[in-house]
Design an enzyme around this catalytic site. Structure first.
Site, PDB file in Angstrom:
ATOM      1  N   ASP A  86     -18.714  -2.871  -5.298  1.00  0.00           N
ATOM      2  CA  ASP A  86     -18.148  -2.241  -6.502  1.00  0.00           C
ATOM      3  C   ASP A  86     -19.274  -1.892  -7.472  1.00  0.00           C
ATOM      4  OD1 ASP A  86     -16.281  -1.234  -8.350  1.00  0.00           O
ATOM      5  OD2 ASP A  86     -14.827  -2.713  -7.672  1.00  0.00           O
ATOM      6  N   ASP A 125       4.687   3.031   1.531  1.00  0.00           N
ATOM      7  CA  ASP A 125       6.007   3.688   1.580  1.00  0.00           C
ATOM      8  C   ASP A 125       6.903   3.009   2.619  1.00  0.00           C
ATOM      9  OD1 ASP A 125       5.282   5.681  -0.338  1.00  0.00           O
ATOM     10  OD2 ASP A 125       4.068   6.615   1.210  1.00  0.00           O
ATOM     11  N   HIS A 159       2.295  11.165   0.747  1.00  0.00           N
ATOM     12  CA  HIS A 159       2.440  10.016  -0.148  1.00  0.00           C
ATOM     13  C   HIS A 159       2.539  10.495  -1.605  1.00  0.00           C
ATOM     14  CE1 HIS A 159       1.993   6.004  -1.798  1.00  0.00           C
ATOM     15  NE2 HIS A 159       0.956   6.404  -2.499  1.00  0.00           N
TER      16      HIS A 159
HETATM   17  C1  LMR Z   1       1.976   4.011  -5.346  1.00  0.00           C
HETATM   18  O1  LMR Z   1       2.691   4.638  -4.566  1.00  0.00           O
HETATM   19  O2  LMR Z   1       2.394   3.000  -5.955  1.00  0.00           O
HETATM   20  C2  LMR Z   1       0.547   4.437  -5.550  1.00  0.00           C
HETATM   21  O3  LMR Z   1       0.342   5.673  -4.956  1.00  0.00           O
HETATM   22  C3  LMR Z   1       0.120   4.449  -6.990  1.00  0.00           C
HETATM   23  C4  LMR Z   1       0.830   5.501  -7.825  1.00  0.00           C
HETATM   24  O4  LMR Z   1       0.158   6.188  -8.603  1.00  0.00           O
HETATM   25  O5  LMR Z   1       2.048   5.606  -7.755  1.00  0.00           O
END
Ligand code: LMR
Length: 341
Positions: free
Chosen positions: A51, A177, A204
């Site tokens: 990091d 998901d 996503h």
């Molecule tokens: C999620 O699905 O929780 C992540 O992609 C973070 C977001 O910004 O929603």
């Protein structure tokens, strides 16, 4: 060692099928959860926690903490000043020999922002890491937990392709998901939670996320309206957390867990135990060049990208909508790759 600070914690690296893994952004909220879980995976013989200096906790502190866990993994920390360029400033030892690099670097969205708003900043951060991987561990699988996944993955895969490397080394983590869809089905049906497996395809973000409830037998008892409600809830689940965290970040704990599931599937595959998880990869499952669907990981990484099962009428309509949205976001990612050097 230049301007890198390095902490080394000792552990036993004894397992035959054991791998070196790097967590980039390992001191962030997601990165720490992910590093913790990966350190408990007995396939991991060495964990690099990388990091920037000035992160919420020094990478050295995260590594020291993890080095006390009673697992075989040896944990090492690497940190760089914010203005450093990983490709030249990060010690080779951080990435060399890695089979898997999980990237959680990037900024989270705030209430009212969409994942798309993060593209320029987060793609820039991902690019620095991906370029360092291209130089130090070009054979490693790179799991990107960097939003907007729908655009950042195509952008980074294209950068790999331009370097003559395999774009299927770049894998977008969409496991969260699936985790969400499984949990919501459990809550709705009470079916044994470990027997539920809802494939989630597409992308996503928002309507690009398409859970296939038709493929999970526990959902047979749910009405179409109920499935539509759950579909919407999976699409909005990220925003649900952004709202609950009141501007102080997005999903971290569940996202770290989801990254661990994907990372474990990759390591299992590399060890010869073919394992399937949904992931967002370069694909020919649809006419789109990138798509999330079940992917089997094997000894060489991505082994098989599965074709879509037969969808029901609702899912068939939703797929058209998901593809339209996803196409635009893929194009944004590919344009990014063409317009940056
Ligand atoms: C999620 O699905 O929780 C992540 O992609 C973070 C977001 O910004 O929603």
């Amino acid at each position: 060692m230049g301007n890198c600070q390095c902490f080394e914690g000792f552990g036993l690296a004894s397992k035959k099928d054991s791998f070196k893994v790097c967590i980039c952004g390992g001191a962030t909220s997601i990165g720490q959860q992910l590093a913790l879980l990966m350190a408990t995976n007995t396939f991991v013989k060495e964990l690099s926690v990388y990091d920037l200096e000035g992160s919420m906790v020094p990478a050295e502190g995260v590594a020291a903490d993890l080095s006390h866990l009673e697992f075989p993994c040896r944990v090492k920390a690497y940190s760089l000043p914010a203005q450093a360029r990983p490709v030249k400033d990060l010690p080779a030892a951080c990435l060399e020999g890695c089979s898997l690099v999980l990237v959680t670097a990037g900024v989270p969205r705030k209430p009212g922002q969409s994942r798309k708003d993060l593209l320029q900043v987060n793609a820039g951060i991902a690019k620095l890491v991906v370029e360092a991987c291209a130089k130090r561990c070009p054979e490693a699988i790179i799991g990107l937990i960097v939003n907007p996944v729908n655009s950042v993955v195509p952008a980074m895969a294209r950068l790999y392709e331009k370097k003559g490397l395999d774009p299927r080394r770049i894998v977008g983590v969409t496991t969260l998901d699936v985790v969400r869809a499984n949990k919501f089905v459990y809550e709705a049906t009470g079916a044994p939670v470990d027997s539920i497996n809802v494939p989630v395809i597409g992308g996503h973000a928002g309507k690009s996320v398409l859970p296939l409830f038709s493929q999970e037998k526990a959902c047979a008892e749910l009405s179409l309206e109920h499935r539509q409600f759950l579909d919407q809830r999976v699409q909005d689940a990220g925003a649900e957390i952004v709202k609950a965290k009141c501007g102080k970040g997005s999903a971290t704990l569940s996202l770290g867990y989801a990254g661990y599931l994907l990372g474990s599937a990759v390591l299992n595959g590399l060890a010869g135990n073919r394992t399937t998880e949904c992931a967002y990869v370069k694909s020919n499952v649809t006419e789109l060049p990138f798509f999330a669907s079940p992917v089997t990981f094997g000894p060489r990484g991505v082994d098989r990208v599965h074709q879509l099962p037969r969808l029901d009428t609702y899912e068939t309509e939703r797929l058209k909508e998901a593809k339209q949205i996803l196409q635009a976001e893929i194009t944004m990612g590919l344009e990014y790759a063409e317009t940056t050097d």
